[in-house]
Design a protein around this motif. Structure first.
Motif, short mmCIF file in Angstrom:
data_model
loop_
_atom_site.label_atom_id
_atom_site.label_comp_id
_atom_site.label_asym_id
_atom_site.label_seq_id
_atom_site.Cartn_x
_atom_site.Cartn_y
_atom_site.Cartn_z
N CYS A 1 0.84 -1.20 0.00
CA CYS A 1 0.00 0.00 0.00
C CYS A 1 0.88 1.25 0.00
O CYS A 1 0.65 2.20 -0.76
CB CYS A 1 -0.88 0.03 1.25
N GLY A 2 1.87 1.22 0.88
CA GLY A 2 2.75 2.38 1.00
C GLY A 2 3.47 2.68 -0.30
O GLY A 2 3.55 3.83 -0.73
N LEU A 3 3.98 1.63 -0.95
CA LEU A 3 4.72 1.84 -2.20
C LEU A 3 3.82 2.41 -3.27
O LEU A 3 4.20 3.36 -3.99
CB LEU A 3 5.33 0.51 -2.67
N VAL A 4 2.59 1.85 -3.38
CA VAL A 4 1.64 2.37 -4.37
C VAL A 4 1.36 3.83 -4.10
O VAL A 4 1.35 4.67 -5.02
CB VAL A 4 0.35 1.52 -4.35
N ALA A 5 1.15 4.15 -2.80
CA ALA A 5 0.86 5.54 -2.45
C ALA A 5 2.01 6.44 -2.82
O ALA A 5 1.83 7.53 -3.40
CB ALA A 5 0.59 5.63 -0.95
N LEU A 6 3.25 5.97 -2.55
CA LEU A 6 4.43 6.79 -2.84
C LEU A 6 4.55 7.05 -4.33
O LEU A 6 4.77 8.19 -4.78
CB LEU A 6 5.67 6.06 -2.32
N VAL A 7 4.36 5.97 -5.13
CA VAL A 7 4.47 6.12 -6.59
C VAL A 7 3.39 7.07 -7.08
O VAL A 7 3.63 7.94 -7.93
CB VAL A 7 4.38 4.74 -7.27
N GLY A 8 2.18 6.93 -6.49
CA GLY A 8 1.08 7.80 -6.89
C GLY A 8 1.41 9.25 -6.63
O GLY A 8 1.23 10.12 -7.50
N VAL A 9 1.93 9.53 -5.45
CA VAL A 9 2.25 10.92 -5.11
C VAL A 9 3.36 11.43 -6.01
O VAL A 9 3.29 12.54 -6.57
CB VAL A 9 2.68 11.02 -3.63
N LEU A 10 4.39 10.61 -6.23
CA LEU A 10 5.53 11.06 -7.03
C LEU A 10 5.11 11.34 -8.46
O LEU A 10 5.64 12.24 -9.11
CB LEU A 10 6.65 10.02 -6.98
N SER A 11 4.13 10.55 -8.99
CA SER A 11 3.72 10.79 -10.37
C SER A 11 2.92 12.07 -10.47
O SER A 11 2.85 12.67 -11.53
CB SER A 11 2.89 9.60 -10.88
N THR A 12 2.29 12.47 -9.37
CA THR A 12 1.51 13.71 -9.42
C THR A 12 2.39 14.93 -9.21
O THR A 12 2.33 15.90 -9.97
CB THR A 12 0.43 13.69 -8.32
N VAL A 13 3.23 14.85 -8.14
CA VAL A 13 4.07 16.01 -7.82
C VAL A 13 5.43 15.80 -8.45
O VAL A 13 6.37 15.43 -7.80
CB VAL A 13 4.20 16.16 -6.27
#
Lengths: 215, 253, 384
Positions: free
Chosen positions: B39-51
């Motif tokens: 979950c954490g990794l998915v969240a991190l990738v999601g945030v990094l792709s946005t910002v």
């Protein structure tokens, strides 16, 4: 019991003066001392290359002295074995044959004299205890062996140590002139320095029987 | 204003991150750490792709991802680790990653000062205290989180709010910023010439922005009052600490 | 040669030169230290391997590499192995901004510093240096040994305390030379000539810097963290073979770095009147700088056998009661001189005055003295 207040001396730190409190003079003085020692002068001995200089009272491997007729000087009185704190000396005494010219003037001699050099702590008590100066410690310090049996010295081996060392100059026969044993009667004593230099004011040097080793 | 569901790019990673932290927080019994880390990794990738960083330099991008991701990961590890010593070390890594981000943004002095103050002194003191306090191993109450649900929710609501505000302010110009208070007219202030960046090179337009001297001018020009105030507060704190420290009779240890 | 114009390749070459130079210098400085210690104590020192024992460092290195790598039971393996690496990394990293010759920014020239043009050189050194304490703390804690833990606790208190006077002592120099960059400070002194050396204007700061740097590097007389008599080996008690060697190399690299910093910040770097002026060839400048550094290292090594180790309360007292107030007053003096635009030579008498004042305070100070006359009557008043 608490220490009496009158016996307590209260000492306060000496006050430092201005220069002392900056620590700089002390540091420079110290640096001067340490730097003055960098002059190539050394007090070390380069042992394997240079022969080691041992003090006269060095206590090394034991020997059994011979008297002037070449017989073993030991009278098998067991004093050394009794004095030995490490229990490394074992002697079997035997009576000297009466009419044998070889043992003329002797009552007893050791049939076997074994000294375990591995158990020995080289304290020199045997030498102190011996009434006829038969057992002595020499300057041999590099004693090695491959087995434990090899390091148990018997009478012959201890006598051979005497033959090896008696003329070496550092291990002369220290004797009481046979006062007790009558087994030897040396006419002259080899010159020997005192074992250690003794301050004449030293109370412990003025023992009840001073000058055991003397000129 | 955008309605909330349109912000899914922010909300979904934040919720996933919250779930991950909640699952990973130390507690009695087993943690579902595989699911949590996923979950954490998915969240991190999601945030990094946005910002995303706007610069197009692969080295800079890589460093940004390294430091940013490192900071977030170390932060999560810090609050989820059971061993207090490791938690303190993860904190040191958070600080170092943040310093890397400062360096990327041309603030070397801030970065060095942060290393000296945080990583070099404060975290060292933490480690020092942990070593002295926990010689017999961590106590049971130190090995599980206190109020994991409440803490996670509060933390991520705060984070979501910040992300939303940043996102909203970054999207448009002056007018697109979220307005919480009615706009008031501020008197025109002439900018302080001391605090303006000096032009070093006329041709390239290079200024000394971010250099040591410009920081010094800024701190002791624009923000002189704040700096002096902070200094005074620290001085008072020091005096207070000395006053509070237990005193021993002279000559007794 | 065209290849060397690439800054990345040039940086790599510089790093290789520095790394090789430092590691070689470390091993031979250890040889020098052993020889010097021996001479000071009327001994001979290493003399078995090669003439004058000159091959001893190589034999030692080989031994370190070939020894059994013991990892004791019940240690925290990860931190235990990380600590020596950290020790070496942080001290090596600090050398990145230290110039070891005439710094050049032109592409294709050998830059004589790993990272040229760093604006905040000294701050970088302190930042990286403040991380070095992690190696000691983690090594001591992970070893699961009470001596190591005690050593590392001492180390953390000592290093954190001495960072403050270390940092404050160079503030005056940064103010006088208008920069924090080590290479610019060097150039500023070199352009002013012999009279421009910072030590003439900041003698007290030089003393504070040297003392605090010595304490930071855990050398005698400040080696409370590893003093053999009390703590066996301190934080590295449980370390053997190459791991111990890395701690040792880290410590020695730190000594080299502080010697470079002392000579560059206070003693004019590569400048020496007549021999190495601004226009001199590079090898003269490098030679002069290395000679100065060598002299400082020899001084450090001689101090080791000259001053006995401090007690821990004396160590803390020296940092907090003497060095920090002195450094603060020194900064104030420099600020006053700059603000009222007094000539710079005023700094020398002012520094001497500061030093004298501190000395006078410590002798004439009216601190409440322990009353010794009252002590015997009190049942528990026997002092220490």
């Amino acid at each position: 019991m608490p220490i009496n207040e009158s016996d307590v001396t209260w000492v306060s730190e000496p006050k430092m003066n201005f220069w002392e409190s900056t620590f700089l003079p002390a540091i420079f003085q110290g640096l001067k001392v340490t730097a003055s020692h960098i002059d190539g002068h050394t007090v070390t001995q380069q042992y394997p290359e240079e022969p080691v200089k041992l003090p006269m009272h060095y206590r090394g491997v034991h020997r059994l002295n011979r008297d002037d007729q070449g017989r073993v000087k030991c009278v098998a009185c067991m004093m050394c074995a009794t004095a030995c704190p490490a229990n490394c000396i074992s002697i079997i005494a035997t009576e000297a044959p009466k009419n044998d010219p070889v043992w003329e003037g002797r009552d007893k001699y050791p049939a076997s004299f074994e000294l375990d050099e591995l158990r020995c702590i080289y304290c020199g008590m045997c030498e102190e205890a011996c009434p006829c100066d038969a057992i002595e410690l020499t300057h041999i310090y590099d004693l090695t062996g491959k087995t434990r049996e090899e390091m148990i010295f018997n009478k012959d081996k201890l006598l051979s140590v005497f033959d090896q060392t008696k003329d070496s100059g550092v291990d002369p026969v220290r004797t009481h002139r046979g006062k007790l044993s009558g087994t030897a009667d040396f006419q002259s004593l080899p010159p020997l320095a005192p074992a250690t230099s003794v301050n004449p004011d030293d109370r412990s040097a003025k023992a009840s029987s001073p000058g055991v080793i003397s000129r | 204003m955008n309605p909330l569901p349109e912000q899914w790019r922010m909300i979904v990673p934040a919720a996933l991150g919250a779930l991950a932290v909640w699952m990973l927080l130390p507690r009695d019994g087993k943690r579902r750490w595989v699911l949590g880390s996923l979950c954490g990794l998915v969240a991190l990738v999601g945030v990094l792709s946005t910002v995303r960083p706007v610069i197009d330099d692969w080295a800079m991008d890589g460093l940004f991802y390294l430091f940013g991701g490192g900071a977030v990961l170390s932060g999560v590890m810090m609050i989820t680790d059971r061993n207090p010593i490791y938690a303190a070390l993860w904190f040191a890594l958070v600080t170092l990653s943040t310093c890397g981000l400062f360096l990327l943004n041309a603030a070397p002095f801030l970065s060095a000062a942060t290393i000296v103050v945080y990583a070099g002194a404060i975290v060292v003191t933490f480690v020092f205290v942990i070593m002295l306090a926990q010689q017999a191993g961590a106590a049971t109450y130190d090995r599980r989180a206190f109020q994991p649900m409440l803490a996670t929710c509060a933390g991520f609501l705060l984070l979501g709010a910040i992300l939303y505000t940043i996102d909203a302010s970054g999207r448009g110009g002056e007018d697109a910023r979220p307005q919480f208070l009615p706009r008031v007219q501020i008197a025109e202030v002439t900018p302080n010439p001391l605090s303006q960046p000096r032009i070093l090179n006329e041709e390239t337009g290079e200024t000394d922005l971010g250099s040591l001297s410009s920081i010094g001018r800024s701190l002791f020009g624009d923000y002189l009052f704040a700096v002096e105030l902070a200094g005074t507060v620290l001085l008072i704190a020091t005096i207070g600490a000395i006053a509070l420290a237990p005193r021993r009779a002279q000559g007794h240890l | 040669m065209e290849l060397l114009k690439n800054p990345l390749i040039m940086a790599g070459v510089t790093i290789a030169v520095v790394l090789g130079g430092i590691l070689g210098a470390c091993s031979y400085l250890i040889w020098l230290e052993r020889k010097l210690s021996a001479w000071m104590q009327d001994r001979l020192g290493p003399n078995r391997v090669g003439p004058m024992g000159l091959l001893q460092p190589i034999a030692d290195g080989g031994k370190f590499l070939l020894k059994e790598d013991v990892i004791p039971d019940h240690v925290n393996k990860f931190l235990y192995l990380m600590a020596p690496c950290l020790s070496l990394i942080t001290t090596m990293l600090a050398f990145a901004v230290v110039p070891f010759g005439p710094v050049s920014h032109a592409p294709g020239d050998f830059p004589f510093v790993i990272a040229p043009g760093i604006d905040l050189g000294i701050v970088f050194v302190f930042a990286v240096g403040s991380l070095a304490v992690y190696a000691i703390i983690l090594g001591g804690w992970a070893s699961n040994n009470k001596y190591s833990a005690l050593g590392s606790l001492r180390a953390s208190a000592q290093v954190v305390s001495y960072e403050i006077p270390l940092g404050m002592s160079v503030v005056g120099i940064a103010l006088l030379n208008h920069t924090m960059s080590v290479e610019k400070i060097l150039m500023y002194q070199a352009e002013q000539g012999f009279a421009g050396w910072n030590v003439w204007y900041q003698p007290v700061a030089a003393l504070i810097f040297f003392t605090a740097a010595l304490a930071e590097s855990n050398r005698l007389p400040f080696d409370l963290t590893e003093c053999e008599q009390e703590l066996v080996g301190g934080f590295h008690t449980e370390y053997s073979a190459m791991k111990f060697a890395m701690f040792f190399l880290g410590e020695y690299t730190h000594v080299i770095t502080i010697s470079f910093l002392t000579s560059v910040l206070f003693f004019g770097g590569w400048h020496f009147p007549v021999i190495a002026e601004v226009g001199s060839p590079w090898f003269l400048k490098v030679g002069v700088l290395l000679l100065k550094v060598l002299l400082i290292i020899v001084l450090i090594q001689m101090l080791r056998w000259t001053i006995p180790r401090f007690r821990f309360d004396q160590l803390m007292g020296l940092a907090w009661k003497v060095l920090i107030p002195m450094a603060t007053l020194n900064v104030v003096i420099v600020m006053c001189v700059l603000e009222f635009e007094l000539p710079r030579f005023w700094l020398l008498p002012l520094s001497a005055g500061l030093f004298a004042t501190v000395g006078l305070i410590s002798t004439q100070g009216s601190l409440p003295q322990r009353s010794l006359t009252a002590a015997p009557t009190a049942a528990h008043g026997h002092g220490h």
